[in-house]
Write an enzyme that holds these catalytic residues in place. Structure first.
Site, PDB file in Angstrom:
ATOM      1  N   ALA A  89       1.112  -1.256   6.897  1.00  0.00           N
ATOM      2  CA  ALA A  89       0.759  -0.240   5.890  1.00  0.00           C
ATOM      3  C   ALA A  89       0.202  -1.059   4.668  1.00  0.00           C
ATOM      4  O   ALA A  89       0.884  -2.317   4.298  1.00  0.00           O
ATOM      5  CB  ALA A  89       1.803   0.467   5.535  1.00  0.00           C
ATOM      6  N   PRO A  90      -0.518  -0.504   3.805  1.00  0.00           N
ATOM      7  CA  PRO A  90      -1.162  -1.055   2.418  1.00  0.00           C
ATOM      8  C   PRO A  90      -0.107  -0.609   1.429  1.00  0.00           C
ATOM      9  O   PRO A  90       0.777   0.040   1.636  1.00  0.00           O
ATOM     10  CB  PRO A  90      -2.414  -0.574   2.513  1.00  0.00           C
ATOM     11  CG  PRO A  90      -2.364   0.942   2.927  1.00  0.00           C
ATOM     12  CD  PRO A  90      -1.154   0.884   3.832  1.00  0.00           C
ATOM     13  N   TRP A  91      -0.819  -1.058   0.067  1.00  0.00           N
ATOM     14  CA  TRP A  91       0.166  -0.919  -1.148  1.00  0.00           C
ATOM     15  C   TRP A  91      -0.117   0.389  -1.714  1.00  0.00           C
ATOM     16  O   TRP A  91       0.491   0.780  -2.868  1.00  0.00           O
ATOM     17  CB  TRP A  91       0.128  -1.975  -1.826  1.00  0.00           C
ATOM     18  CG  TRP A  91      -1.308  -2.510  -2.069  1.00  0.00           C
ATOM     19  CD1 TRP A  91      -1.566  -3.801  -1.682  1.00  0.00           C
ATOM     20  CD2 TRP A  91      -2.003  -2.314  -3.028  1.00  0.00           C
ATOM     21  NE1 TRP A  91      -2.893  -3.859  -1.819  1.00  0.00           N
ATOM     22  CE2 TRP A  91      -3.247  -2.978  -2.788  1.00  0.00           C
ATOM     23  CE3 TRP A  91      -2.291  -0.991  -3.829  1.00  0.00           C
ATOM     24  CZ2 TRP A  91      -4.401  -3.059  -3.481  1.00  0.00           C
ATOM     25  CZ3 TRP A  91      -3.674  -0.959  -4.524  1.00  0.00           C
ATOM     26  CH2 TRP A  91      -4.650  -1.816  -4.371  1.00  0.00           C
TER      27      TRP A  91
ATOM     28  N   LYS B  20       5.775  -2.283   9.148  1.00  0.00           N
ATOM     29  CA  LYS B  20       5.508  -3.334   8.151  1.00  0.00           C
ATOM     30  C   LYS B  20       5.025  -2.741   6.978  1.00  0.00           C
ATOM     31  O   LYS B  20       3.710  -2.726   7.064  1.00  0.00           O
ATOM     32  CB  LYS B  20       4.930  -4.643   8.580  1.00  0.00           C
ATOM     33  CG  LYS B  20       5.224  -5.716   7.704  1.00  0.00           C
ATOM     34  CD  LYS B  20       4.071  -7.151   7.747  1.00  0.00           C
ATOM     35  CE  LYS B  20       2.900  -6.734   7.062  1.00  0.00           C
ATOM     36  NZ  LYS B  20       3.170  -6.685   5.604  1.00  0.00           N
ATOM     37  N   PRO B  21       5.698  -2.697   5.903  1.00  0.00           N
ATOM     38  CA  PRO B  21       4.939  -2.208   4.601  1.00  0.00           C
ATOM     39  C   PRO B  21       4.234  -3.427   4.131  1.00  0.00           C
ATOM     40  O   PRO B  21       4.677  -4.608   4.353  1.00  0.00           O
ATOM     41  CB  PRO B  21       6.283  -2.053   3.724  1.00  0.00           C
ATOM     42  CG  PRO B  21       7.370  -2.724   4.171  1.00  0.00           C
ATOM     43  CD  PRO B  21       7.240  -2.881   5.632  1.00  0.00           C
TER      44      PRO B  21
ATOM     45  N   SER C 242      -7.347  -3.175   4.480  1.00  0.00           N
ATOM     46  CA  SER C 242      -8.800  -3.663   4.456  1.00  0.00           C
ATOM     47  C   SER C 242      -9.621  -3.909   5.558  1.00  0.00           C
ATOM     48  O   SER C 242      -9.041  -4.174   6.822  1.00  0.00           O
ATOM     49  CB  SER C 242      -8.753  -5.016   3.390  1.00  0.00           C
ATOM     50  OG  SER C 242      -8.203  -5.824   3.985  1.00  0.00           O
TER      51      SER C 242
ATOM     52  N   THR D 108      -8.649  -7.259   7.209  1.00  0.00           N
ATOM     53  CA  THR D 108      -7.397  -7.459   7.642  1.00  0.00           C
ATOM     54  C   THR D 108      -7.748  -6.663   9.091  1.00  0.00           C
ATOM     55  O   THR D 108      -7.230  -7.325  10.175  1.00  0.00           O
ATOM     56  CB  THR D 108      -6.238  -6.674   7.027  1.00  0.00           C
ATOM     57  OG1 THR D 108      -5.998  -7.408   5.857  1.00  0.00           O
ATOM     58  CG2 THR D 108      -4.995  -6.741   7.849  1.00  0.00           C
TER      59      THR D 108
ATOM     60  N   GLU E 225      -7.463   2.086  10.001  1.00  0.00           N
ATOM     61  CA  GLU E 225      -7.899   3.073   8.805  1.00  0.00           C
ATOM     62  C   GLU E 225      -8.211   2.039   7.667  1.00  0.00           C
ATOM     63  O   GLU E 225      -7.513   1.502   7.274  1.00  0.00           O
ATOM     64  CB  GLU E 225      -6.957   3.927   8.502  1.00  0.00           C
ATOM     65  CG  GLU E 225      -6.404   4.790   9.523  1.00  0.00           C
ATOM     66  CD  GLU E 225      -7.530   6.047   9.998  1.00  0.00           C
ATOM     67  OE1 GLU E 225      -8.255   6.152   8.980  1.00  0.00           O
ATOM     68  OE2 GLU E 225      -7.321   6.584  10.933  1.00  0.00           O
TER      69      GLU E 225
ATOM     70  N   CYS F  62      -8.789   4.811  -0.620  1.00  0.00           N
ATOM     71  CA  CYS F  62      -9.806   4.711   0.408  1.00  0.00           C
ATOM     72  C   CYS F  62     -10.693   5.667   0.323  1.00  0.00           C
ATOM     73  O   CYS F  62     -11.835   5.528   0.775  1.00  0.00           O
ATOM     74  CB  CYS F  62      -9.099   4.351   1.782  1.00  0.00           C
ATOM     75  SG  CYS F  62      -8.214   5.704   2.142  1.00  0.00           S
TER      76      CYS F  62
ATOM     77  N   GLU G   7     -16.529  -2.262  -1.634  1.00  0.00           N
ATOM     78  CA  GLU G   7     -15.243  -1.325  -2.048  1.00  0.00           C
ATOM     79  C   GLU G   7     -14.670  -2.271  -3.379  1.00  0.00           C
ATOM     80  O   GLU G   7     -14.146  -3.372  -3.312  1.00  0.00           O
ATOM     81  CB  GLU G   7     -14.197  -1.072  -0.881  1.00  0.00           C
ATOM     82  CG  GLU G   7     -13.174  -0.460  -1.479  1.00  0.00           C
ATOM     83  CD  GLU G   7     -12.202  -0.285  -0.124  1.00  0.00           C
ATOM     84  OE1 GLU G   7     -11.781  -1.486   0.415  1.00  0.00           O
ATOM     85  OE2 GLU G   7     -11.700   0.832   0.035  1.00  0.00           O
TER      86      GLU G   7
HETATM   87  P1  NAD Z   1      -4.768  -5.602   3.341  1.00  0.00           P
HETATM   88  O1  NAD Z   1      -5.525  -5.359   4.421  1.00  0.00           O
HETATM   89  O2  NAD Z   1      -4.696  -6.751   2.642  1.00  0.00           O
HETATM   90  O3  NAD Z   1      -3.138  -5.394   3.741  1.00  0.00           O
HETATM   91  C1  NAD Z   1      -2.690  -4.276   4.542  1.00  0.00           C
HETATM   92  C2  NAD Z   1      -1.586  -4.628   5.282  1.00  0.00           C
HETATM   93  O4  NAD Z   1      -1.875  -5.568   6.181  1.00  0.00           O
HETATM   94  C3  NAD Z   1      -0.274  -5.415   4.447  1.00  0.00           C
HETATM   95  O5  NAD Z   1       0.921  -4.821   5.046  1.00  0.00           O
HETATM   96  C4  NAD Z   1      -0.426  -6.802   4.894  1.00  0.00           C
HETATM   97  O6  NAD Z   1       0.522  -7.659   4.816  1.00  0.00           O
HETATM   98  C5  NAD Z   1      -1.082  -6.643   6.262  1.00  0.00           C
HETATM   99  N1  NAD Z   1      -2.016  -7.966   6.820  1.00  0.00           N
HETATM  100  C6  NAD Z   1      -2.863  -8.602   6.108  1.00  0.00           C
HETATM  101  N2  NAD Z   1      -3.204  -9.491   6.812  1.00  0.00           N
HETATM  102  C7  NAD Z   1      -2.953  -9.580   7.865  1.00  0.00           C
HETATM  103  C8  NAD Z   1      -3.044 -10.104   9.207  1.00  0.00           C
HETATM  104  N3  NAD Z   1      -3.685 -11.083   9.427  1.00  0.00           N
HETATM  105  N4  NAD Z   1      -2.548  -9.831  10.173  1.00  0.00           N
HETATM  106  C9  NAD Z   1      -1.609  -8.511  10.180  1.00  0.00           C
HETATM  107  N5  NAD Z   1      -1.298  -7.788   9.177  1.00  0.00           N
HETATM  108  C10 NAD Z   1      -2.044  -8.338   7.987  1.00  0.00           C
HETATM  109  O7  NAD Z   1      -4.844  -4.369   2.588  1.00  0.00           O
HETATM  110  P2  NAD Z   1      -4.333  -3.646   1.093  1.00  0.00           P
HETATM  111  O8  NAD Z   1      -4.902  -4.503   0.041  1.00  0.00           O
HETATM  112  O9  NAD Z   1      -2.708  -3.802   1.031  1.00  0.00           O
HETATM  113  O10 NAD Z   1      -4.835  -2.058   0.711  1.00  0.00           O
HETATM  114  C11 NAD Z   1      -6.045  -1.795   0.425  1.00  0.00           C
HETATM  115  C12 NAD Z   1      -6.969  -1.621   1.494  1.00  0.00           C
HETATM  116  O11 NAD Z   1      -6.312  -0.545   2.514  1.00  0.00           O
HETATM  117  C13 NAD Z   1      -8.442  -1.055   0.999  1.00  0.00           C
HETATM  118  O12 NAD Z   1      -9.299  -1.593   1.698  1.00  0.00           O
HETATM  119  C14 NAD Z   1      -8.384   0.317   1.546  1.00  0.00           C
HETATM  120  O13 NAD Z   1      -9.502   1.205   1.442  1.00  0.00           O
HETATM  121  C15 NAD Z   1      -7.543   0.329   2.676  1.00  0.00           C
HETATM  122  N6  NAD Z   1      -6.831   1.772   2.777  1.00  0.00           N
HETATM  123  C16 NAD Z   1      -7.336   2.584   3.852  1.00  0.00           C
HETATM  124  C17 NAD Z   1      -6.962   3.989   4.000  1.00  0.00           C
HETATM  125  C18 NAD Z   1      -7.677   4.873   5.040  1.00  0.00           C
HETATM  126  O14 NAD Z   1      -6.810   5.548   5.360  1.00  0.00           O
HETATM  127  N7  NAD Z   1      -8.862   4.361   5.559  1.00  0.00           N
HETATM  128  C19 NAD Z   1      -5.905   4.291   3.230  1.00  0.00           C
HETATM  129  C20 NAD Z   1      -5.266   3.276   2.247  1.00  0.00           C
HETATM  130  C21 NAD Z   1      -5.761   2.296   1.794  1.00  0.00           C
END
Ligand code: NAD
Length: 477
Positions: A150-152, A176-177, A229, A232, A250, A284, A381
């Protein structure tokens, strides 16, 4: 309160003692620590989920039994919803009122209740004699151990979007949050146990990106569902390829909001600013690109600037606050960098465009005009309270500009013309098209992207289906 990992029905620290700090981004103060799960914790969580899946302690319960436990979880969360809202607001810097009454805790509870009831409505799609002398049965079965990452930006909501459909489908889940916002997710383990969820069925690992990478590489995991993102998403797809896991992604967005000359300009401006600035634009589906018919451009810009002035920045716990802080110093700086580079490329700041003088990681709601279609600020974005405004002459031009990004998550059209609304809902290449609004979601309707916004759906019965595999049973008569 001590926040711990949740593995096999018990709270525990990381085996190697590692921790992560939790910062309140509205003040910049460190407010707590949580475990940073390492390799041993990942192995234990996956092994307990695998064991729970293989002995059928969850998947062999009747749908009615599973539904009752998920519904009880929702009730227990609701009974503590103020506590959840306060913690979520401290971890994210978003307004408490928004978290407690809007899109976060109440919606997450409703989502979980939906998944509980949907558990009882799953069907195999056919049972018939397709070949003479044989009867075929199509069974829908849970795919196995599912990891949710999950994202933040909506930490608790995203946690429910990951575990709700997985558990409804009969899978065992590891959540995993995000490293910055783990605390509301970590509360879920004990709640699940109190609701009667068998040990091992849900495991929760707070951890950094490395924890996520360990989970996605593990051979005993059958499915990874990420909200995060595009970067990721690509890393996870590559990692999942080695063990041929299914992936559900997502990802990011860059939503257009198109205002035609027959629209109610004031209403469109209000909806646009809510769509673009709610949660400090860290959404998002945020309305990030306002496309306006040239004949109403000046009037619409005035209305947008006026509506933006209503977005008061403030402490998350002040009742008047409409915009809280960004999630972190680095996100604040990322947003400031986008705006600076846009200005250097010729963009005009109509309002905002600065970091307010206060502690915490705030950014003023910002409108940018004079931006080119191929500029960074239109194409990438930003994930902050920044909207661009562009004008168009014809319907075809609006459609081309709207679709001309690599993302395809959400979009909206403001018009009174039903034919135009229907044409745009058909031709916009986005997973959601709103007509005369932007942002609302419901538990029953699927949410997910086209193009580089990913694939697979969250919410709705479609989300549960993503965690199921179809088995063909052929009986010789
Ligand atoms: P992020 O991709 O940096 O992190 C998301 C999660 O992935 C975190 O828990 C992180 O620890 C984990 N992660 C990072 N690298 C990883 C790897 N190599 N392997 C496995 N896990 C890994 O994203 P963020 O900055 O937390 O969130 C913002 C992003 O989320 C934005 O791009 C946003 O658009 C997207 N988002 C999408 C939706 C949707 O429904 N499409 C909803 C909310 C957020």
């Amino acid at each position: 309160m001590k926040y711990q990992l949740w593995i096999n029905g018990e709270a525990c620290d990381a085996r190697n003692g590692a921790i992560l700090s939790v910062e309140n981004p509205a003040t910049g103060e460190i407010i707590d620590t949580v475990p940073n799960a390492g390799c041993d914790d990942v192995n234990m969580a996956i092994s307990s989920a695998k064991q729970a899946f293989e002995d059928g302690r969850w998947s062999k319960k009747t749908p009615g039994e599973r539904a009752a436990i998920l519904a009880k979880m929702a009730d227990l969360i609701e009974a503590r919803s103020e506590e959840f809202a306060r913690i979520e607001s401290e971890d994210t810097g978003k307004p408490y009122n928004l978290v407690s009454m809007g899109s976060d805790i109440p919606f997450a509870i409703d989502n979980l209740r939906f998944f509980a009831s949907a558990t009882r409505n799953m069907r195999g799609s056919a049972s018939a004699e397709y070949t003479t002398g044989y009867s075929s049965i199509l069974r829908k079965e849970p795919c196995g151990v599912a990891v949710g990452i999950a994202p933040w930006n909506y930490p608790f909501l995203m946690a429910i979007w990951k575990i709700g459909p997985a558990l409804a489908a009969g899978c065992c889940s590891i959540l995993k949050p995000a490293p910055t916002t783990p605390r509301t997710s970590l509360l879920l383990g004990a709640i699940a146990k109190e609701a009667g969820l068998p040990d091992g069925v849900l495991n929760i690992l707070s951890g950094d990106n490395e924890t996520g990478a360990l989970l996605t590489a593990h051979p005993d995991v059958q499915m990874i569902s990420l909200t995060g993102s595009c970067r990721t998403g690509k890393a996870i797809m590559k990692s999942a390829a080695d063990t041929l896991k299914r992936v559900h992604l997502e990802l990011g967005g860059k939503a257009p909001l198109i205002i035609f000359d027959d629209a109610d300009i004031k209403k469109a401006a209000e909806k646009a600013t809510i769509g673009g600035f709610l949660n400090s634009g860290q959404d998002c589906t945020a309305a990030t690109r306002i496309l306006v018919h040239e004949s109403i451009y000046a009037k619409t810009v005035d209305a947008l600037v006026q509506a933006t002035k209503d977005f008061t920045i403030g402490s998350p716990f002040d009742a008047d606050t409409k915009i809280g802080s960004m999630i972190s110093h680095s996100q604040q700086q990322t947003v400031a960098g986008f705006v600076e580079r846009a200005q250097q490329a010729g963009a005009t700041v109509l309002i905002g465009g600065y970091i307010p003088e206060r502690s915490g990681y705030y950014y003023a709601p910002t409108l940018l005009a004079n931006v080119k279609q191929d500029s960074e600020v239109v194409q990438e974005e930003i994930f902050g309270p920044v909207m661009t405004i562009q004008s168009f002459k014809t319907d075809d031009e609006a459609l081309t500009m709207a679709n001309d990004v690599k993302y395809g998550l959400a979009s909206s059209v403001f018009t009174k013309d039903i034919n135009r609304a229907m044409r745009f809902s058909r031709e916009l290449m986005f997973g959601t098209v709103w007509i005369n609004d932007h942002l609302p979601l419901s538990s029953e309707t699927p949410h997910g992207g086209f193009k580089q916004s990913g694939f697979g759906k969250d919410l709705s019965a479609e989300a549960i289906n993503d965690y199921l595999v179809t088995k063909h049973v052929m009986v010789s008569l």
